[in-house]
Design a protein around this motif. Structure first.
Motif, mmCIF file in Angstrom:
data_model
loop_
_atom_site.group_PDB
_atom_site.id
_atom_site.type_symbol
_atom_site.label_atom_id
_atom_site.label_comp_id
_atom_site.label_asym_id
_atom_site.label_seq_id
_atom_site.Cartn_x
_atom_site.Cartn_y
_atom_site.Cartn_z
ATOM 1 N N LEU A 56 0.858 -1.184 0.000
ATOM 2 C CA LEU A 56 0.000 0.000 0.000
ATOM 3 C C LEU A 56 0.893 1.232 0.000
ATOM 4 O O LEU A 56 1.770 1.370 0.853
ATOM 5 C CB LEU A 56 -0.906 0.014 1.232
ATOM 6 C CG LEU A 56 -1.979 -1.076 1.297
ATOM 7 C CD1 LEU A 56 -2.748 -0.997 2.612
ATOM 8 C CD2 LEU A 56 -2.938 -0.976 0.119
ATOM 9 N N TYR A 57 0.665 2.108 -0.972
ATOM 10 C CA TYR A 57 1.488 3.314 -1.091
ATOM 11 C C TYR A 57 0.584 4.535 -1.183
ATOM 12 O O TYR A 57 -0.163 4.706 -2.144
ATOM 13 C CB TYR A 57 2.385 3.214 -2.324
ATOM 14 C CG TYR A 57 3.343 4.381 -2.504
ATOM 15 C CD1 TYR A 57 3.754 5.162 -1.427
ATOM 16 C CD2 TYR A 57 3.861 4.696 -3.758
ATOM 17 C CE1 TYR A 57 4.638 6.220 -1.590
ATOM 18 C CE2 TYR A 57 4.752 5.749 -3.934
ATOM 19 C CZ TYR A 57 5.133 6.510 -2.844
ATOM 20 O OH TYR A 57 6.006 7.561 -3.011
ATOM 21 N N PHE A 58 0.655 5.363 -0.148
ATOM 22 C CA PHE A 58 -0.010 6.663 -0.122
ATOM 23 C C PHE A 58 1.102 7.706 -0.088
ATOM 24 O O PHE A 58 1.706 7.945 0.959
ATOM 25 C CB PHE A 58 -0.898 6.799 1.114
ATOM 26 C CG PHE A 58 -2.194 6.044 1.042
ATOM 27 C CD1 PHE A 58 -3.412 6.718 1.032
ATOM 28 C CD2 PHE A 58 -2.213 4.657 0.983
ATOM 29 C CE1 PHE A 58 -4.614 6.026 0.971
ATOM 30 C CE2 PHE A 58 -3.398 3.953 0.920
ATOM 31 C CZ PHE A 58 -4.609 4.640 0.908
ATOM 32 N N PRO A 59 1.411 8.332 -1.218
ATOM 33 C CA PRO A 59 2.587 9.202 -1.287
ATOM 34 C C PRO A 59 2.436 10.548 -0.579
ATOM 35 O O PRO A 59 3.434 11.214 -0.320
ATOM 36 C CB PRO A 59 2.776 9.430 -2.795
ATOM 37 C CG PRO A 59 1.838 8.502 -3.482
ATOM 38 C CD PRO A 59 0.754 8.205 -2.518
ATOM 39 N N ARG A 60 1.191 10.938 -0.275
ATOM 40 C CA ARG A 60 1.000 12.320 0.175
ATOM 41 C C ARG A 60 -0.185 12.386 1.139
ATOM 42 O O ARG A 60 -1.298 12.729 0.751
ATOM 43 C CB ARG A 60 0.760 13.204 -1.053
ATOM 44 C CG ARG A 60 0.812 14.682 -0.809
ATOM 45 C CD ARG A 60 0.639 15.427 -2.128
ATOM 46 N NE ARG A 60 0.479 16.857 -1.906
ATOM 47 C CZ ARG A 60 0.209 17.737 -2.860
ATOM 48 N NH1 ARG A 60 0.079 17.330 -4.112
ATOM 49 N NH2 ARG A 60 0.075 19.022 -2.578
#
Length: 344
Positions: A56-60
């Protein structure tokens, strides 16, 4: 007495020698050797997952944005202020520095692995870098501001691998977590299910949120945010492009029927799909203790029931979703998301 004194002195000297030996053992390797060991350890961890990783990647993320359900929100002040959500990836790392990757962007990327190259290096932190073009690079833009170099921070209480980037100095501004997949079915289905669940949420005409314990309701949104009218088109685009949702409640209604509420409050967060349902980061935060992150899709709803589990790292209990920790102690706190058109 003199004999006892000599025994104590010998014991103290022996202890000092042991301590010195421990210090020598701790520093008997050069910085280059320790760096090489860190690199080898992370690469071994990544490649040992035979069926890959759910990433899971939430960059911001922004844990302060729309996180106070008592704070008044200007009637049109939330437009253009939405935060950003994230995506679900499946990654399988190989010893020859190649990896296979799938992403929940669309049906094609969710089912078709893309092969690219990666490297594991070391500077201030052990670093995983995506060397050649892959699905992560599609988020490296002015909007999501993603990065293709991830710094390894260690494992969380669930044994997941936690990363961050060099993009932010502040904590809780991004979310990168690797969860090991345990069978081939998970590798085949995870990104497809994540896409399916996210698209189901996005297809809701009028999603609403309720936070309650038994018959006591703490928060219940009631404003029709996704009204499909010409003046609302830009907001609808913002919601879908940024993958962020703000649940609004009319704290003081307008006495004139059909007119906007005089006072509104709300809770918002970036969202993304998972194989179970939805995940919200930095979370739907009712207060400093009651935060809802992971929702399970149950029929036509998304549901998160909080349970208490003990965190051995922090040496205290934490609240997590029951479908991820069925062994937890029930609290009765539940959050539900449904389409207002459905029967309650």
């Amino acid at each position: 007495m003199h004999s006892n004194y000599k025994l104590w002195l010998i014991a103290i000297i022996a202890t000092l020698f042991v301590a010195c030996d421990a210090d020598i053992d701790a520093f008997d390797r050069s910085p280059a050797q320790r760096n090489a060991e860190s690199i080898a350890a992370l690469k071994a961890e990544l490649t040992a997952a035979e069926h890959g990783w759910r990433v899971l990647y939430f960059p911001r993320t922004d844990s302060l944005l729309f996180s106070n359900p008592s704070e008044l929100i200007p009637q049109f002040g939330f437009r253009g202020r939405y935060g950003y959500g994230g995506h679900c990836f499946s990654m399988k790392f190989h010893a020859d520095n190649t990896l296979e990757m799938k992403a929940d962007y669309n049906a094609s990327t969710a089912s078709t692995p893309l092969t690219s190259e990666y490297s594991v290096g070391r500077n201030s932190f052990t670093q995983l870098s995506f060397v050649t073009q892959n699905y992560v690079h599609e988020l490296v833009n002015d909007a999501f501001r993603a990065s293709s170099d991830w710094l390894y921070m260690g494992k969380n209480a669930d044994g997941d691998l936690v990363f961050r980037t060099a993009s932010y100095l502040e904590p809780a501004r991004e979310y990168i977590v690797f969860t090991k997949m345990t069978n081939e079915e998970q590798w085949q289905r995870t990104t497809n299910k994540a896409l399916e669940n996210r698209e189901y949420f996005e297809s809701m005409v009028n999603p609403q949120l309720s936070i309650h314990r038994g018959s006591r309701t703490y928060f219940r949104s009631d404003i029709y945010v996704k009204r499909d009218v010409e003046t609302n088109k830009s907001l609808l685009r913002e919601i879908k492009e940024k993958k962020y949702y703000l649940f609004l409640f009319a704290q003081k209604k307008n006495p004139i029927p059909g007119y906007p509420a005089k006072e509104i409050v709300g809770l918002g967060s970036g969202y993304g799909g998972t194989e179970h349902g939805l995940t919200f980061r930095a979370g739907l935060r009712y207060d400093s203790k009651t935060m809802f992150f992971d929702f399970e899709r149950v029929g036509q709803r998304f549901r998160a029931e909080l349970v208490e589990v003990y965190d051995p790292l922090l040496r205290k209990t934490r609240l997590v979703s029951k479908h991820l920790h069925p062994e937890g102690v029930e609290t009765g706190l539940v959050a539900e998301i449904w389409d207002e058109g459905d029967d309650r």
